[in-house]
Design a protein around this motif. Structure first.
Motif, PDB file in Angstrom:
ATOM      1  N   PRO A  20       0.828  -1.217   0.000  1.00  0.00           N
ATOM      2  CA  PRO A  20       0.000   0.000   0.000  1.00  0.00           C
ATOM      3  C   PRO A  20       0.855   1.257   0.000  1.00  0.00           C
ATOM      4  CG  PRO A  20      -0.746  -1.571   1.669  1.00  0.00           C
ATOM      5  CD  PRO A  20       0.567  -2.078   1.169  1.00  0.00           C
ATOM      6  N   LEU A  21       0.434   2.244  -0.794  1.00  0.00           N
ATOM      7  CA  LEU A  21       1.121   3.520  -0.872  1.00  0.00           C
ATOM      8  C   LEU A  21       0.233   4.605  -0.284  1.00  0.00           C
ATOM      9  CD1 LEU A  21       2.561   3.225  -4.494  1.00  0.00           C
ATOM     10  CD2 LEU A  21       3.838   3.024  -2.350  1.00  0.00           C
ATOM     11  N   HIS A  22       0.883   5.573   0.368  1.00  0.00           N
ATOM     12  CA  HIS A  22       0.151   6.647   1.038  1.00  0.00           C
ATOM     13  C   HIS A  22       0.723   7.993   0.613  1.00  0.00           C
ATOM     14  CE1 HIS A  22      -0.019   3.079   3.767  1.00  0.00           C
ATOM     15  NE2 HIS A  22      -1.300   3.397   3.771  1.00  0.00           N
ATOM     16  N   PRO A  23      -0.027   9.066   0.817  1.00  0.00           N
ATOM     17  CA  PRO A  23       0.514  10.388   0.506  1.00  0.00           C
ATOM     18  C   PRO A  23       1.832  10.627   1.248  1.00  0.00           C
ATOM     19  CG  PRO A  23      -1.838  10.528   0.938  1.00  0.00           C
ATOM     20  CD  PRO A  23      -1.436   9.132   1.274  1.00  0.00           C
ATOM     21  N   GLY A  24       2.797  11.163   0.527  1.00  0.00           N
ATOM     22  CA  GLY A  24       4.099  11.435   1.121  1.00  0.00           C
ATOM     23  C   GLY A  24       5.088  10.295   1.040  1.00  0.00           C
ATOM     24  N   PRO A  37       4.218   8.269  -5.455  1.00  0.00           N
ATOM     25  CA  PRO A  37       2.819   8.414  -5.855  1.00  0.00           C
ATOM     26  C   PRO A  37       2.372   9.849  -5.668  1.00  0.00           C
ATOM     27  CG  PRO A  37       2.958   7.471  -3.659  1.00  0.00           C
ATOM     28  CD  PRO A  37       4.372   7.613  -4.144  1.00  0.00           C
ATOM     29  N   VAL A  38       1.451  10.291  -6.498  1.00  0.00           N
ATOM     30  CA  VAL A  38       0.897  11.641  -6.395  1.00  0.00           C
ATOM     31  C   VAL A  38      -0.580  11.511  -6.065  1.00  0.00           C
ATOM     32  CG1 VAL A  38       0.447  13.812  -7.589  1.00  0.00           C
ATOM     33  CG2 VAL A  38       2.564  12.545  -8.050  1.00  0.00           C
ATOM     34  N   PHE A  39      -0.940  11.912  -4.851  1.00  0.00           N
ATOM     35  CA  PHE A  39      -2.332  11.886  -4.409  1.00  0.00           C
ATOM     36  C   PHE A  39      -2.923  13.274  -4.534  1.00  0.00           C
ATOM     37  CE2 PHE A  39      -0.499   8.207  -2.410  1.00  0.00           C
ATOM     38  CZ  PHE A  39      -1.537   7.276  -2.286  1.00  0.00           C
ATOM     39  N   LEU A  40      -4.187  13.332  -4.873  1.00  0.00           N
ATOM     40  CA  LEU A  40      -4.861  14.617  -4.902  1.00  0.00           C
ATOM     41  C   LEU A  40      -5.013  15.161  -3.492  1.00  0.00           C
ATOM     42  CD1 LEU A  40      -7.636  14.040  -7.593  1.00  0.00           C
ATOM     43  CD2 LEU A  40      -5.289  14.853  -7.888  1.00  0.00           C
ATOM     44  N   VAL A  41      -5.135  16.468  -3.375  1.00  0.00           N
ATOM     45  CA  VAL A  41      -5.271  17.099  -2.074  1.00  0.00           C
ATOM     46  C   VAL A  41      -6.504  16.549  -1.361  1.00  0.00           C
ATOM     47  CG1 VAL A  41      -5.594  19.295  -0.880  1.00  0.00           C
ATOM     48  CG2 VAL A  41      -4.125  19.172  -2.909  1.00  0.00           C
ATOM     49  N   ASN A  42      -6.330  16.215  -0.085  1.00  0.00           N
ATOM     50  CA  ASN A  42      -7.414  15.682   0.756  1.00  0.00           C
ATOM     51  C   ASN A  42      -7.942  14.348   0.247  1.00  0.00           C
ATOM     52  OD1 ASN A  42      -7.320  17.987   2.425  1.00  0.00           O
ATOM     53  ND2 ASN A  42      -8.649  19.104   0.997  1.00  0.00           N
ATOM     54  N   SER A  43      -7.077  13.587  -0.416  1.00  0.00           N
ATOM     55  CA  SER A  43      -7.487  12.265  -0.890  1.00  0.00           C
ATOM     56  C   SER A  43      -6.347  11.290  -0.641  1.00  0.00           C
ATOM     57  CB  SER A  43      -7.806  12.296  -2.389  1.00  0.00           C
ATOM     58  OG  SER A  43      -8.002  10.985  -2.875  1.00  0.00           O
ATOM     59  N   LEU A  61      11.675  -0.373  -1.492  1.00  0.00           N
ATOM     60  CA  LEU A  61      11.545  -0.044  -0.068  1.00  0.00           C
ATOM     61  C   LEU A  61      11.089   1.398   0.062  1.00  0.00           C
ATOM     62  CD1 LEU A  61      14.946  -1.555   1.144  1.00  0.00           C
ATOM     63  CD2 LEU A  61      12.691  -2.565   1.542  1.00  0.00           C
ATOM     64  N   LYS A  62      10.414   1.704   1.172  1.00  0.00           N
ATOM     65  CA  LYS A  62       9.955   3.079   1.395  1.00  0.00           C
ATOM     66  C   LYS A  62      11.080   3.889   2.035  1.00  0.00           C
ATOM     67  CE  LYS A  62       4.957   2.418   1.626  1.00  0.00           C
ATOM     68  NZ  LYS A  62       3.720   2.624   2.429  1.00  0.00           N
ATOM     69  N   LEU A  63      11.696   4.763   1.240  1.00  0.00           N
ATOM     70  CA  LEU A  63      12.700   5.669   1.773  1.00  0.00           C
ATOM     71  C   LEU A  63      12.021   6.798   2.545  1.00  0.00           C
ATOM     72  CD1 LEU A  63      15.674   6.583   1.914  1.00  0.00           C
ATOM     73  CD2 LEU A  63      15.289   7.838  -0.219  1.00  0.00           C
ATOM     74  N   ILE A  64      10.848   7.200   2.080  1.00  0.00           N
ATOM     75  CA  ILE A  64      10.052   8.215   2.767  1.00  0.00           C
ATOM     76  C   ILE A  64       8.674   7.614   3.040  1.00  0.00           C
ATOM     77  CG2 ILE A  64       9.066  10.536   2.652  1.00  0.00           C
ATOM     78  CD1 ILE A  64      11.260  11.305   0.722  1.00  0.00           C
ATOM     79  N   LYS A  65       8.229   7.693   4.307  1.00  0.00           N
ATOM     80  CA  LYS A  65       6.937   7.144   4.713  1.00  0.00           C
ATOM     81  C   LYS A  65       6.053   8.278   5.211  1.00  0.00           C
ATOM     82  CE  LYS A  65       9.080   2.800   6.260  1.00  0.00           C
ATOM     83  NZ  LYS A  65       9.317   1.894   7.413  1.00  0.00           N
ATOM     84  N   ARG A  66       4.982   8.530   4.465  1.00  0.00           N
ATOM     85  CA  ARG A  66       4.028   9.599   4.824  1.00  0.00           C
ATOM     86  C   ARG A  66       4.739  10.922   5.105  1.00  0.00           C
ATOM     87  NH1 ARG A  66      -1.182   7.464   6.063  1.00  0.00           N
ATOM     88  NH2 ARG A  66      -1.183   5.185   6.311  1.00  0.00           N
TER      89      ARG A  66
END
Length: 528
Positions: A80-84, A107-113, A154-159
């Motif tokens: 799973p990928l999350h904003p940030g 990943p690029v998430f829309l604002v507030n999504s 691997l996640k170098l940056i998490k949220r």
């Protein structure tokens, strides 16, 4: 019923998409630490849709960009990928090419999504050292574990928070941690710029409109390539060429290609190519796909983006376990830089059977890789250094035009490192940098000349040369003569000259000079 596309808006959006990728590249260049990034521009950037399909790429390195969609797919499949979030990877059998090429996917998430990404942005940069058995991480290795640090997705940056432990682990396994950290943070900044530009586009035009024009550019690229392929006579066209050797055996490594044209579709079959070798010239499937699609993209005369649509008209068959689809844990450092060039030569050679007056003679067919490292003792700093560069050579002549001299060709699109930048950064002196006169193949249109570049070491260094076309010259076309083979030599401090093989690891003393003479391009047409 779908709303018809406005042709003017289509052109505007096509250029907007590529400008985002280009701005990502400018950011990476300006904030990078190493000469490899800020001088040679050995990096690539691209943007992708929600499914991970390429929308547009910058005018960067063909060998990176055709393979990066597999990195984006590996990031999507990693969990799973999350904003940030930002995924880091270099694993050649999990979406990468070779270990020095570190890819960051965001990943690029829309604002507030936070439901799912609306886009992805990615960049790939060649790092001057990622550990392994020799400085520069381009060794003569027999397995991938000798080539450097392997990073699965691997996640170098998490949220939005950098994983300091993962970064510390990476930096503990490289020879130049300060430079590596600088280049990695430049890559992070590059992706951030891409994300901000895409969010601004959505704010200005709406997501639906962006998606419509992104899909339209992909469909347009597909239509243009299909219409180009349709002009090629139906049939089966074969060609074969060889790598000089794998660095351990003197035997050449054959690559065979058969292209079948059927209407507006091409099947490129590498069946019959030699098995993967014990040396590091093996290419994984991503590299083979990248080189093949590059060749077909070059056939399109109109200005189209290199995106997902290009791959829809071409099927690539590369048997697993062969030199063009090597399997884990084979060594692959040279596959990205050397085997990719020979795959290009073979695909273009096969196409020349169908399009004899359109396909040029072979260009130099190598990136002339030189890596070296040691301890920089200038000004009593005792600092570890590692350096990597590729060199230009002769371009193959074309129907109506001679080849260019001293340029990077085909799968490479970097600059040559300026002498001033190199000598300022490293304990090395460039004693010769010139065109290699008369190295281009003769013909009605002559091939371009190669380069001569001579490095004098000012401290003890471990040096690796990984070069090709030292035994088998770049072929001419339509009666043109082949270009001259390249040549490597070591000039000792006492003036004695030692010929070097195309692939070697050396210990050089202060005052020793490494001389690289790159191949010329093939000539086109018989002499008038």
């Amino acid at each position: 019923m779908n709303q018809p596309l406005d042709p003017i808006e289509f052109e505007i959006f096509k250029n907007i998409f590529v400008s985002v990728a280009e701005e990502m590249g400018v950011t990476l260049c300006r904030t990078g630490f190493s000469p490899n990034i800020k001088e040679r521009l050995d990096y690539s950037c691209a943007i992708y849709d929600a499914a991970g399909h390429t929308i547009a790429q910058g005018d960067h390195l063909p060998v990176h960009l055709g393979a990066m969609p597999l990195s984006v797919r590996a990031a999507i499949d990693s969990g799973p990928l999350h904003p940030g979030d930002t995924i880091i990877l270099n694993h050649p059998f999990r979406g990468g090419t070779h270990l020095p090429d570190i890819t960051l996917v965001s990943p690029v998430f829309l604002v507030n999504s936070d439901s799912k990404p609306a886009f992805f942005v990615a960049n790939r940069a060649h790092h001057s050292d990622v550990g392994g058995m020799s400085p520069g991480s381009m060794p003569l290795a027999r397995e991938i574990f000798q080539e450097g640090l392997i990073l699965p997705p691997l996640k170098l940056i998490k949220r939005g928070t950098l994983d300091a432990d993962l970064l510390a682990l990476i930096l503990a396994n490289v020879r130049t941690p300060h430079e590596r950290e600088g280049d990695l943070t430049a890559q992070i900044a590059s992706n951030r710029v891409g994300e901000l530009r895409l969010l601004a586009l959505v704010k200005n035009y709406g997501l639906e409109k962006i998606y419509r024009y992104a899909a339209a550019t992909q469909d347009y690229a597909e239509r243009m390539l299909r219409s180009t392929i349709a002009t090629i006579p139906d049939g089966r066209y074969e060609f074969a060429d060889a790598l000089d050797n794998d660095g351990f055996s003197a035997a050449p490594v054959r690559i065979r290609c058969a292209i079948t044209i059927s209407g507006d579709h091409a099947t490129v079959d590498f069946t019959g190519s030699d098995p993967q070798t014990s040396g590091g010239v093996n290419a994984n499937f991503a590299i083979t796909m990248s080189a093949t699609l590059y060749c077909f993209r070059c056939l399109i005369e109109d200005d189209v983006l290199y995106n997902d649509g290009i791959g829809r008209a071409v099927t690539v068959i590369a048997p697993a376990g062969s030199i063009v689809n090597a399997q884990h844990p084979s060594a692959v450092a040279g596959g990205n830089v050397e085997c990719s060039q020979r795959i290009t030569d073979v695909v273009l050679g096969a196409l020349s059977k169908a399009l004899p007056h359109r396909i040029p003679a072979a260009s130099q067919g190598t990136m002339n890789n030189v890596t070296f490292g040691g301890t920089d003792t200038r000004n009593n700093q005792n600092k570890q250094f590692a350096y990597y560069e590729t060199m230009g050579g002769g371009m193959g002549a074309r129907n109506g035009l001679p080849g260019l001299s001293g340029v990077h060709t085909h799968m490479s699109n970097t600059r040559n490192t300026p002498i001033e930048a190199l000598e300022q950064s490293l304990p090395v002196r460039i004693t010769t940098y010139a065109l290699r006169k008369n190295s281009g193949g003769a013909g009605e249109f002559s091939g371009g000349d190669g380069l001569i570049r001579e490095f004098e070491m000012l401290t003890e260094t471990t040096t690796t040369v990984l070069t090709e076309r030292r035994e088998n010259p770049p072929y001419g076309a339509q009666g043109g003569a082949p270009g001259a083979c390249g040549r490597n030599s070591l000039i000792h401090a006492d003036g004695s000259i030692e010929p070097l093989p195309g692939k070697a690891t050396l210990r050089l003393a202060p005052g020793d000079r490494l001389r690289i003479e790159t191949p010329g391009g093939g000539g086109f047409g018989g002499k008038p």
